[in-house]
Design an enzyme around this catalytic site. Structure first.
Site, PDB file in Angstrom:
ATOM      1  N   ASN A  12      34.608  33.506  42.781  1.00 58.42           N
ATOM      2  CA  ASN A  12      35.709  34.457  42.988  1.00 58.42           C
ATOM      3  C   ASN A  12      35.235  35.457  44.036  1.00 58.42           C
ATOM      4  OD1 ASN A  12      37.707  36.377  42.877  1.00 58.42           O
ATOM      5  ND2 ASN A  12      37.161  37.140  40.835  1.00 58.42           N
ATOM      6  N   TRP A  13      35.717  35.271  45.261  1.00 59.42           N
ATOM      7  CA  TRP A  13      35.233  36.105  46.369  1.00 59.42           C
ATOM      8  C   TRP A  13      35.855  37.499  46.345  1.00 59.42           C
ATOM      9  CZ3 TRP A  13      35.228  32.504  51.362  1.00 59.42           C
ATOM     10  CH2 TRP A  13      34.427  31.392  51.102  1.00 59.42           C
ATOM     11  N   LYS A  14      36.851  37.701  45.495  1.00 60.60           N
ATOM     12  CA  LYS A  14      37.552  38.991  45.398  1.00 60.60           C
ATOM     13  C   LYS A  14      38.021  39.432  46.797  1.00 60.60           C
ATOM     14  CE  LYS A  14      34.793  40.151  41.400  1.00 60.60           C
ATOM     15  NZ  LYS A  14      34.528  41.122  40.393  1.00 60.60           N
ATOM     16  N   HIS A 101      42.844  38.325  35.777  1.00 62.12           N
ATOM     17  CA  HIS A 101      41.490  38.890  35.923  1.00 62.12           C
ATOM     18  C   HIS A 101      41.540  40.350  35.455  1.00 62.12           C
ATOM     19  CE1 HIS A 101      37.792  40.367  37.750  1.00 62.12           C
ATOM     20  NE2 HIS A 101      37.408  39.099  37.821  1.00 62.12           N
ATOM     21  N   GLU A 103      40.387  42.904  36.666  1.00 62.31           N
ATOM     22  CA  GLU A 103      40.679  43.861  37.748  1.00 62.31           C
ATOM     23  C   GLU A 103      42.187  43.927  38.005  1.00 62.31           C
ATOM     24  OE1 GLU A 103      37.868  42.261  40.563  1.00 62.31           O
ATOM     25  OE2 GLU A 103      36.239  43.026  39.321  1.00 62.31           O
ATOM     26  N   GLU A 171      35.646  36.605  30.135  1.00 68.85           N
ATOM     27  CA  GLU A 171      34.949  37.571  30.975  1.00 68.85           C
ATOM     28  C   GLU A 171      34.886  38.919  30.265  1.00 68.85           C
ATOM     29  OE1 GLU A 171      34.843  36.462  35.310  1.00 68.85           O
ATOM     30  OE2 GLU A 171      36.692  37.559  35.065  1.00 68.85           O
ATOM     31  N   GLY A 177      30.442  42.585  37.241  1.00 67.27           N
ATOM     32  CA  GLY A 177      29.930  43.393  38.358  1.00 67.27           C
ATOM     33  C   GLY A 177      28.970  44.489  37.941  1.00 67.27           C
ATOM     34  N   SER A 217      28.481  38.831  35.626  1.00 65.67           N
ATOM     35  CA  SER A 217      27.091  38.949  36.110  1.00 65.67           C
ATOM     36  C   SER A 217      26.288  37.666  35.944  1.00 65.67           C
ATOM     37  CB  SER A 217      26.382  40.131  35.433  1.00 65.67           C
ATOM     38  OG  SER A 217      27.029  41.343  35.789  1.00 65.67           O
TER      39      SER A 217
HETATM   40  C1  PEP Z   1      34.344  38.215  38.277  1.00 72.96           C
HETATM   41  O1  PEP Z   1      34.803  39.001  39.064  1.00 72.96           O
HETATM   42  O2  PEP Z   1      35.087  37.366  37.787  1.00 72.96           O
HETATM   43  C2  PEP Z   1      32.927  38.306  37.947  1.00 72.96           C
HETATM   44  C3  PEP Z   1      32.485  37.624  36.936  1.00 72.96           C
HETATM   45  O3  PEP Z   1      32.157  39.127  38.732  1.00 72.96           O
HETATM   46  P1  PEP Z   1      30.548  39.242  38.687  1.00 72.96           P
HETATM   47  O4  PEP Z   1      29.981  37.856  38.693  1.00 72.96           O
HETATM   48  O5  PEP Z   1      30.206  40.017  39.908  1.00 72.96           O
HETATM   49  O6  PEP Z   1      30.204  39.977  37.421  1.00 72.96           O
END
Ligand code: PEP
Length: 255
Positions: A12-14, A101, A103, A171, A177, A217
């Site tokens: 997931n490049w966001k 997600h 976010e 998640e 993050g 993470s």
């Molecule tokens: C995500 O945004 O879905 C995610 C898991 O981010 P990260 O790996 O940076 O925690």
């Protein structure tokens, strides 16, 4: 005999990368993925921002790497300035779309019922919805994790979901993050709960076949242990997916 689910590693490049960054990153992933693809070890999916979907699709289209989007609108076409619909994502080469997600839930106030509508429209365009669920740090501290997860499944997963059109991403919000990763045991407990709850909602067969991935993470250093758990079928990777070597190292640790 248990059903063998294929591992799925998702980047997931966001809201990251300009055109040149994306070209370098995806070429790096293609180079690193040769062994994984040759061994038919696991599936790889990259989810760039909308502006880079066509750019990335042109590069990966002859590889086995799949393309996904990070969100979809709840309707197809029309007077919705600034929105992108599922049919457009399909047309751009996507096979998967992330919905719900944390976010999006936090920054855009998206509730589970809204996410359910997104999953339905993604299905109707013939793509797979990756439906994200997860508890906050306070909910975990209050012992509410399983209850929150069940409520989010009830609200976000449409009755028409099956193992072909839906992937669940667990998640934990406190792990996204932050560098704080769920222990493999804690993550496995939640994945096991998700599978049981999906079984009660959609039936045992669907639950047994459904891919449930972990995000929060995940890095090359912790991926092996997480991905070796019975009910963890892959990873949704944010930060570490922006480095092709890390993304490939995570995929290589999937057995
Ligand atoms: C995500 O945004 O879905 C995610 C898991 O981010 P990260 O790996 O940076 O925690």
């Amino acid at each position: 005999m248990g059903v063998k689910r294929r591992k799925l590693i998702v980047g997931n490049w966001k809201m990251n990368c300009l055109r040149d960054d994306a070209i370098n990153l995806v070429n790096n992933i293609i180079d690193g993925a040769k062994d994984i693809i040759k061994d038919n070890k696991c599936d790889l999916l990259v989810c760039p921002p909308y502006t880079l979907l066509h750019v990335v699709n042109d590069i990966i289209k002859d590889s086995k790497i799949m393309l996904g989007a990070q969100d979809s609108d709840i309707v197809n076409f029309g007077a919705h300035t600034g929105d992108i619909c599922a049919e457009m994502l399909k047309d751009a080469g996507c096979s998967h779309v992330i919905v719900g997600h944390s976010e999006r839930r936090t920054d855009h106030g998206e509730c589970s019922e809204f996410i359910c509508e997104k999953a339905k429209i993604v299905h109707s365009a013939g793509m797979k919805a990756i439906i994200c669920i997860g508890e906050s740090e306070k909910e975990r501290a209050d012992g509410m994790t399983m209850a929150v997860i069940s409520t989010q499944i009830d609200g976000s997963v449409p009755d028409s979901a099956d193992a072909e059109n839906t992937i669940i991403a667990y998640e934990p919000i406190w792990a996204i993050g932050t560098g704080k990763v769920a222990t493999a045991d804690d993550a496995e407990d939640v994945h096991d709960h998700i599978r049981s709850y999906i079984a009660s909602k959609l039936g045992h067969q669907t639950a047994t076949e459904m891919i449930i991935i972990y995000g929060g993470s995940m890095k090359p250093e912790n991926a092996g242990e997480l991905l070796s758990q019975d009910n963890i079928d892959g990873g949704l990777i944010g930060g570490a997916a922006l480095d092709g070597n890390n993304f490939i190292a995570i995929a290589k640790s999937a057995k």
